[in-house]
Design an enzyme around this catalytic site. Structure first.
Site, PDB file in Angstrom:
ATOM      1  N   ASN A   1      -7.148  -8.617  -5.258  1.00  0.00           N
ATOM      2  CA  ASN A   1      -7.970  -7.590  -5.899  1.00  0.00           C
ATOM      3  C   ASN A   1      -7.706  -7.599  -7.410  1.00  0.00           C
ATOM      4  O   ASN A   1      -6.843  -8.346  -7.889  1.00  0.00           O
ATOM      5  CB  ASN A   1      -7.663  -6.228  -5.270  1.00  0.00           C
TER       6      ASN A   1
ATOM      7  N   CYS B   1      -6.032  -5.874  -9.575  1.00  0.00           N
ATOM      8  CA  CYS B   1      -4.684  -5.666 -10.111  1.00  0.00           C
ATOM      9  C   CYS B   1      -3.628  -6.502  -9.404  1.00  0.00           C
ATOM     10  O   CYS B   1      -2.427  -6.393  -9.710  1.00  0.00           O
ATOM     11  CB  CYS B   1      -4.322  -4.191 -10.022  1.00  0.00           C
TER      12      CYS B   1
ATOM     13  N   GLU C   1      -2.259  -6.555  -6.433  1.00  0.00           N
ATOM     14  CA  GLU C   1      -1.307  -6.098  -5.427  1.00  0.00           C
ATOM     15  C   GLU C   1      -1.765  -6.379  -4.006  1.00  0.00           C
ATOM     16  O   GLU C   1      -0.987  -6.197  -3.065  1.00  0.00           O
ATOM     17  CB  GLU C   1      -1.031  -4.591  -5.583  1.00  0.00           C
TER      18      GLU C   1
END
Length: 805
Positions: A354, A356, A358
């Site tokens: 995704n 970011c 994570e």
């Protein structure tokens, strides 16, 4: 009714603004009444518009009178168009907690629905469990926005139709509030022949820019621009241009980019070997039908792969780390490590993360996020409240599992995939605050020992909760008792938990993550994710304006200990070494089945060599990815440390002044001025108060370069006027620009800019007694700075002795 942050149940005004702006339901009709709470846009900067909270005093003729409740001008009255305001239908944390809890618990069996909803609401209102932003904004609203933060799309098909199809899917997801990850390794390299049109490919980086520009246009969930991650595998021949993509002004500026790096490449770097940049043979008869971007699957099927270039692995590695040093991108994800630790390894390969990073996800993968607020998990005696933490983790797992069924699905493939694996991501925030309250220095050995115990406890409790749900509701449909237990992560679980999985199964393919929690963490007034505090006093630039913020924890300590310095366990991001950051990330990663969003902050003086060493340390420490941010390596950053010396960090940006709102009626005059480039028609408009308000100018043919330049000057002049700059100042800046001229004496005009200045002088400065915005009878003298410059005999003179002749 008294509207305050404390009455709303939020820690401070910034928390309150974030909460009302992003996470409350709004009245789209804007049916304001006296006494209502409103959020009003007070600044018009397109990237950083300023917003404040206000109480409605009255409504008349589409305009709203307001008393500001937040900001430096709190208490002042303001009158604006109603369209500049939003009307929240919820005003307190308890309102929103009840709505979110009921919306998510609606999927529980009726007999226990109310009890589950009450438990959810209690944890949220106590600020112990904090749902992800999409859940706050969408749950229980009956609006078809997604409750998932994280999406990954299949790699685009290597054709114009495939690329555009992915673009459409991306926009559809972003418009409903989701962030999107796309790996572009499926697209053929630059200059590769395209038989269908007898041409050559422009390469994946050019299409990345298309996706990036589209992300910049989409308003995501009504509150922010689209979030996008673009990734490329390290074997792709266009890896060089991928690394350099964001060094070009304006290219791929609305996306994060990361390289997917394999263990084979890292071994080549360590050994000083070579590395092949390859791509499938596009002439292979199976290419159009079978190529999906999965190089291993392509090879296993016996299809041909062409070597485009053989490079020095260390040279390529150095290009990656140099770029990270220079501009903080690309980030790195260790893709083999993702797959080796993946609980879905046997049925769903992970192809991207995704935005970011994570959440490594499969094609059509999604994940919902929620966070344990560890800042609220310490007892007065300094020990973690393990019993409360146990309950919050158990509640959080049930909540996120219910989201899987409660969210609207607008793409059938997302629903099919998610209900097959029920992927959730419980993370944390407030780690740094917890460490400070416990008297432990972030990054120290004692802190690492403490975090090892803390994160292992959270892991075990999360897995036990998911096992309990499996016993109650059934395991995720793709669960396989033998193969699931062969996951690299599952093999590291305590034997008792593995035994329970074998007996009952597990409800969710993955349970844990470490998201950045930037917005919700700030709303909770604590440290975000597993990050340290950026600084204990800092400036924050956001869509809600420019704020100076103190970390209350530090402020309270200093007030209680006047004249003393903060203890050494009060350590901020820039006081830590980058290696400290990586060590904490590595501890958290050991107990996290997905991945971690984490930035290793480095001082501006950090060298290229140190950056390369840090990236290697992250790999050797077991991290699944790494991002370094060297202070000042980007021209724009959201946070600025207010405690560092000016020569150690970039000067915080100056807040943009609020623009005068556009009046409903304008009065103007158009005059024609001869310039060397031709005739210029200048329209000068006054506002309702009679003060100069805006400039329009036209010259040359419509669409020509000359016409565009004239329009640009007029727009900037209008922006300056609406920001409060006097016309005399504009005339002083524009007048006299140019070399050629037409006319003589006071009517001489040297350029388009000079012509616009001439028009402003004639209309707005010929009767200075009646022009309240000038405040003087003359023009601005460049020598003495007074408005005493007058025209005499075709020249400008000032009593101070200055003369333009």
């Amino acid at each position: 009714m008294a509207y305050t942050a404390q009455n709303a149940g939020l820690p401070n005004d910034l928390s309150w603004k974030i909460f009302v702006d992003r996470y409350t339901k709004k009245d789209l009709a804007r049916a304001f009444q006296s006494g209502d709470l409103a959020i009003v846009q007070t600044g018009d900067d397109p990237k950083w518009p300023t917003k404040e909270l206000a109480q409605v005093d009255g409504v008349k003729g589409g305009r709203v009178s307001l008393r500001l409740l937040t900001g430096t001008q709190a208490g002042d009255m303001l009158e604006v168009l109603a369209t500049r305001c939003d009307r929240p239908l919820e005003t307190t944390l308890s309102d929103v907690a009840a709505r979110v809890a009921a919306g998510v618990a609606a999927v529980e069996p009726e007999a226990r629905r109310d009890a589950v909803a009450a438990d959810f609401a209690a944890e949220i209102q106590a600020l112990r469990f904090v749902p992800g932003g999409r859940v706050w904004a969408g749950a229980g609203t009956n609006v078809p926005v997604t409750l998932f933060n994280c999406f990954v799309l299949p790699s685009p098909g290597d054709s114009r139709q495939g690329i555009v199809q992915t673009l459409g899917q991306m926009i559809e997801i972003m418009a409903r509030g989701g962030g999107v990850g796309i790996t572009v390794s499926s697209l053929r390299p630059f200059r590769t022949p395209v038989r269908g049109v007898n041409g050559r490919s422009s390469g994946p980086v050019s299409w990345m820019d298309l996706y990036s520009r589209a992300a910049g246009l989409v308003e995501q969930g009504g509150s922010r621009r689209g979030a996008l991650m673009l990734q490329m595998d390290i074997w792709h021949p266009d890896v060089w241009s991928f690394i350099d993509a964001k060094k070009q002004q304006g290219m791929v500026e609305n996306a994060n980019i990361s390289l997917r790096i394999s263990d084979a490449f890292m071994n080549a770097v360590k050994a000083g070997g070579t590395w092949n940049l390859v791509f499938p043979d596009t002439q292979d008869p199976a290419y159009d039908a079978e190529w999906t971007g999965d190089l291993a699957a392509w090879r296993e099927a016996g299809h041909a792969v062409a070597v485009h270039e053989t490079v020095d692995a260390r040279k390529l590695w150095r290009a990656i780390t140099d770029s990270a040093w220079q501009c903080a991108e690309p980030g790195i994800v260790f893709s083999d490590r993702h797959e080796q630790d993946s609980n879905s390894w046997y049925f769903n390969p992970l192809i991207c993360t995704n935005p970011c990073a994570e959440q490594p996800l499969p094609a059509w993968g999604v994940c919902t996020l929620g966070h344990v607020n560890l800042a609220n998990m310490l007892r007065p005696d300094g020990e973690v409240d393990w019993e409360t933490l146990h309950h919050t983790v158990q509640t959080g797992i049930r909540f996120l599992d219910d989201v899987v069924d409660a969210t609207p699905y607008f793409i059938a493939e997302n629903e099919a995939n998610q209900k097959r694996e029920r992927r959730i991501g419980l993370g944390t925030m407030g780690v740094a605050e917890l460490l400070i309250r416990a008297g432990l220095r972030y990054g120290s050995e004692k802190a690492e020992t403490f975090l090892d115990r803390l994160f292992s406890f959270i892991r075990d409790e999360a897995y036990l909760a998911s096992i309990q749900l499996a016993a109650e509701k059934g395991p995720f449909p793709a669960f396989h008792r033998v193969m699931y237990l062969e996951s690299g992560f599952i093999k590291r679980l305590p034997p008792a938990i593995r035994e329970q999985i074998g007996k009952h199964g597990i409800r969710n393919v993955t349970c844990l993550t470490q998201a950045p929690t930037g917005t919700v963490g700030t709303m909770m007034n604590t440290s975000t994710g597993i990050e340290p505090f950026f600084s204990f006093k800092y400036f924050r630039q956001s869509r809600l304006g420019y704020d100076e913020q103190w970390v209350p924890l530090a402020e309270d300590w200093l007030k209680a200990h006047p004249g003393e310095k903060l203890p050494d366990y009060f350590v901020s991001a820039m006081q830590l070494t980058p290696e400290d950051h990586i060590r904490v990330q590595a501890v958290a990663q050991r107990y996290t089945d997905s991945s971690i969003s984490k930035t290793a902050n480095a001082p501006n003086s950090y060298t290229r060599e140190q950056t390369a060493d840090l990236y290697m340390l992250a790999y050797d420490s077991g991290c699944k990815g790494v991002t370094i941010y060297r202070d000042g390596s980007r021209s724009e950053q959201v946070l600025h440390d207010a405690t560092v010396q000016k020569d150690a960090a970039p000067t915080p940006p100056v807040p943009v002044p609020a623009l005068k709102p556009r009046p409903e009626e304008l009065r103007g005059r158009t005059i024609k001025v001869k310039a060397p480039e031709g005739s210029v028609f200048v329209t000068l408009n006054d506002g309702e108060d009679g003060r100069p308000f805006e400039v329009f100018a036209q010259a040359g043919k419509a669409g020509s370069d000359l016409s565009a330049s004239v329009e640009a000057i007029a727009r900037l002049a209008s922006l300056a006027l609406r920001s409060g700059i006097a016309p005399a100042t504009l005339v002083d800046q524009l007048e006299g620009i140019g070399g050629r001229s037409v006319g003589f004496g006071p009517k001489r005009v040297r350029s388009i800019a000079d012509a616009i200045a001439y028009a402003m002088r004639q209309v707005w400065m010929s009767q200075k007694e009646s022009t309240p915005s000038l405040g003087a009878k003359g023009d601005l003298c460049p020598k003495c700075g007074q408005y005493t410059l007058v025209h005499q005999d075709g020249c400008e003179h000032c009593p101070c002795g200055h003369s333009a002749c």
